[in-house]
Write a protein that holds these residues in place. Structure first.
Motif, PDB file in Angstrom:
ATOM      1  N   VAL A  53       0.841  -1.203   0.000  1.00  0.00           N
ATOM      2  CA  VAL A  53       0.000   0.000   0.000  1.00  0.00           C
ATOM      3  C   VAL A  53       0.872   1.248   0.000  1.00  0.00           C
ATOM      4  N   ASN A  54       1.914   1.271   0.815  1.00  0.00           N
ATOM      5  CA  ASN A  54       2.815   2.423   0.854  1.00  0.00           C
ATOM      6  C   ASN A  54       3.484   2.632  -0.498  1.00  0.00           C
ATOM      7  N   TYR A  55       3.931   1.542  -1.126  1.00  0.00           N
ATOM      8  CA  TYR A  55       4.585   1.652  -2.425  1.00  0.00           C
ATOM      9  C   TYR A  55       3.604   2.154  -3.483  1.00  0.00           C
ATOM     10  N   LEU A  56       2.420   1.562  -3.526  1.00  0.00           N
ATOM     11  CA  LEU A  56       1.435   1.959  -4.539  1.00  0.00           C
ATOM     12  C   LEU A  56       0.999   3.409  -4.385  1.00  0.00           C
ATOM     13  N   LEU A  57       0.801   3.850  -3.148  1.00  0.00           N
ATOM     14  CA  LEU A  57       0.392   5.237  -2.931  1.00  0.00           C
ATOM     15  C   LEU A  57       1.477   6.208  -3.365  1.00  0.00           C
ATOM     16  N   GLU A  58       2.730   5.843  -3.167  1.00  0.00           N
ATOM     17  CA  GLU A  58       3.808   6.752  -3.544  1.00  0.00           C
ATOM     18  C   GLU A  58       4.138   6.684  -5.029  1.00  0.00           C
ATOM     19  N   ALA A  59       4.300   5.479  -5.545  1.00  0.00           N
ATOM     20  CA  ALA A  59       4.799   5.322  -6.910  1.00  0.00           C
ATOM     21  C   ALA A  59       3.691   5.377  -7.957  1.00  0.00           C
ATOM     22  N   GLY A  60       2.509   4.877  -7.618  1.00  0.00           N
ATOM     23  CA  GLY A  60       1.406   4.886  -8.573  1.00  0.00           C
ATOM     24  C   GLY A  60       1.604   3.949  -9.746  1.00  0.00           C
ATOM     25  N   VAL A  66       4.339  -3.784 -10.245  1.00  0.00           N
ATOM     26  CA  VAL A  66       4.757  -3.972  -8.851  1.00  0.00           C
ATOM     27  C   VAL A  66       4.962  -5.451  -8.538  1.00  0.00           C
ATOM     28  N   LEU A  67       4.091  -6.311  -9.036  1.00  0.00           N
ATOM     29  CA  LEU A  67       4.216  -7.745  -8.761  1.00  0.00           C
ATOM     30  C   LEU A  67       5.488  -8.338  -9.351  1.00  0.00           C
ATOM     31  N   ASN A  68       6.039  -7.689 -10.379  1.00  0.00           N
ATOM     32  CA  ASN A  68       7.255  -8.189 -11.007  1.00  0.00           C
ATOM     33  C   ASN A  68       8.523  -7.489 -10.527  1.00  0.00           C
ATOM     34  N   LEU A  69       8.423  -6.651  -9.499  1.00  0.00           N
ATOM     35  CA  LEU A  69       9.613  -6.009  -8.935  1.00  0.00           C
ATOM     36  C   LEU A  69      10.488  -7.048  -8.242  1.00  0.00           C
ATOM     37  N   LYS A  70      11.776  -6.959  -8.460  1.00  0.00           N
ATOM     38  CA  LYS A  70      12.730  -7.832  -7.783  1.00  0.00           C
ATOM     39  C   LYS A  70      13.576  -6.979  -6.857  1.00  0.00           C
ATOM     40  N   VAL A  71      14.144  -7.608  -5.862  1.00  0.00           N
ATOM     41  CA  VAL A  71      14.988  -6.893  -4.906  1.00  0.00           C
ATOM     42  C   VAL A  71      16.121  -6.190  -5.648  1.00  0.00           C
ATOM     43  N   GLY A  72      16.669  -6.823  -6.679  1.00  0.00           N
ATOM     44  CA  GLY A  72      17.753  -6.237  -7.461  1.00  0.00           C
ATOM     45  C   GLY A  72      17.333  -5.012  -8.260  1.00  0.00           C
ATOM     46  N   ASP A  73      16.036  -4.798  -8.434  1.00  0.00           N
ATOM     47  CA  ASP A  73      15.542  -3.625  -9.173  1.00  0.00           C
ATOM     48  C   ASP A  73      15.518  -2.374  -8.301  1.00  0.00           C
ATOM     49  N   ILE A  74      15.776  -2.535  -7.012  1.00  0.00           N
ATOM     50  CA  ILE A  74      15.670  -1.416  -6.082  1.00  0.00           C
ATOM     51  C   ILE A  74      17.064  -0.970  -5.663  1.00  0.00           C
ATOM     52  N   VAL A  82      14.072   0.514 -10.606  1.00  0.00           N
ATOM     53  CA  VAL A  82      14.067   0.256 -12.040  1.00  0.00           C
ATOM     54  C   VAL A  82      12.850  -0.618 -12.334  1.00  0.00           C
ATOM     55  N   LEU A  83      11.954  -0.109 -13.148  1.00  0.00           N
ATOM     56  CA  LEU A  83      10.756  -0.856 -13.518  1.00  0.00           C
ATOM     57  C   LEU A  83      11.032  -1.556 -14.843  1.00  0.00           C
ATOM     58  N   THR A  84      11.098  -2.884 -14.813  1.00  0.00           N
ATOM     59  CA  THR A  84      11.412  -3.635 -16.028  1.00  0.00           C
ATOM     60  C   THR A  84      10.164  -4.178 -16.719  1.00  0.00           C
ATOM     61  N   THR A  85       9.085  -4.372 -15.988  1.00  0.00           N
ATOM     62  CA  THR A  85       7.844  -4.876 -16.561  1.00  0.00           C
ATOM     63  C   THR A  85       6.844  -3.725 -16.602  1.00  0.00           C
ATOM     64  N   THR A  86       6.773  -3.060 -17.740  1.00  0.00           N
ATOM     65  CA  THR A  86       5.875  -1.915 -17.886  1.00  0.00           C
ATOM     66  C   THR A  86       4.920  -2.150 -19.049  1.00  0.00           C
ATOM     67  N   LYS A  87       3.921  -1.313 -19.152  1.00  0.00           N
ATOM     68  CA  LYS A  87       2.920  -1.458 -20.198  1.00  0.00           C
ATOM     69  C   LYS A  87       3.548  -1.297 -21.588  1.00  0.00           C
ATOM     70  N   ASN A  88       4.473  -0.352 -21.720  1.00  0.00           N
ATOM     71  CA  ASN A  88       5.089  -0.129 -23.029  1.00  0.00           C
ATOM     72  C   ASN A  88       6.372  -0.933 -23.231  1.00  0.00           C
ATOM     73  N   ARG A  89       6.690  -1.806 -22.275  1.00  0.00           N
ATOM     74  CA  ARG A  89       7.836  -2.726 -22.336  1.00  0.00           C
ATOM     75  C   ARG A  89       9.185  -2.015 -22.402  1.00  0.00           C
ATOM     76  N   LYS A  90       9.243  -0.805 -21.864  1.00  0.00           N
ATOM     77  CA  LYS A  90      10.503  -0.072 -21.782  1.00  0.00           C
ATOM     78  C   LYS A  90      10.841   0.135 -20.313  1.00  0.00           C
ATOM     79  N   ALA A  91      12.106  -0.047 -19.972  1.00  0.00           N
ATOM     80  CA  ALA A  91      12.530   0.137 -18.588  1.00  0.00           C
ATOM     81  C   ALA A  91      12.358   1.597 -18.180  1.00  0.00           C
ATOM     82  N   GLN A  92      11.939   1.808 -16.955  1.00  0.00           N
ATOM     83  CA  GLN A  92      11.758   3.155 -16.425  1.00  0.00           C
ATOM     84  C   GLN A  92      12.451   3.243 -15.076  1.00  0.00           C
ATOM     85  N   TYR A  93      12.908   4.437 -14.742  1.00  0.00           N
ATOM     86  CA  TYR A  93      13.534   4.689 -13.446  1.00  0.00           C
ATOM     87  C   TYR A  93      12.617   5.586 -12.641  1.00  0.00           C
ATOM     88  N   ASN A  94      12.229   5.129 -11.463  1.00  0.00           N
ATOM     89  CA  ASN A  94      11.358   5.908 -10.588  1.00  0.00           C
ATOM     90  C   ASN A  94      12.093   6.265  -9.300  1.00  0.00           C
TER      91      ASN A  94
END
Length: 126
Positions: A53-60, A66-74, A82-94
């Motif tokens: 809930v804290n992550y979703l409220l902050e990051a949106g 979120v379900l595909n986030l790995k510890v190594g992505d943080i 680092v978001l590797t599983t996105t709708k447009n299939r491009k990595a994003q940095y949040n």
């Protein structure tokens, strides 16, 4: 047509009614959602849900992302995810706040999650 001004015909496309907007959470409900549980008394699921809930409220982010986030992505040192599983299939940095960094550090340490091995929510869905 009812008043006989027009010739009757069958094909009329009715205007679709707008969907009713969902009511957002009240400030009181949000405070209740983000209130930290007593980690000595709560179980894994309650703690995991609080972190989520804290992550979703902050990051949106989208749930699938979120379900595909790995510890190594943080990157906790720089406060980035680092978001590797996105709708447009491009990595994003949040960027993430210091508060969320503390929450994630505690969660990762508490459950002994290893870098690159586990998804953040793995224990819930594996």
């Amino acid at each position: 047509m009812r008043e006989n001004y027009l010739i009757k015909f069958e094909i009329i496309n009715l205007i679709k009614a707008d969907k009713q907007q969902k009511e957002p959470y009240t400030e009181e409900k949000i405070k209740k959602l983000i209130k930290k549980p007593n980690l000595k008394e709560c179980g894994f699921v309650e703690h995991r849900n609080w972190v989520l809930v804290n992550y979703l409220l902050e990051a949106g982010n989208r749930l699938n992302t979120v379900l595909n986030l790995k510890v190594g992505d943080i990157d906790l040192e720089n406060g980035m995810v680092v978001l590797t599983t996105t709708k447009n299939r491009k990595a994003q940095y949040n960027p993430i706040s210091e508060n969320l960094v503390k929450i994630l550090k505690e969660y990762i340490r508490m459950y002994g999650l290893k870098k690159m091995m586990y998804k953040i929510l793995c224990k819930a869905f594996c």
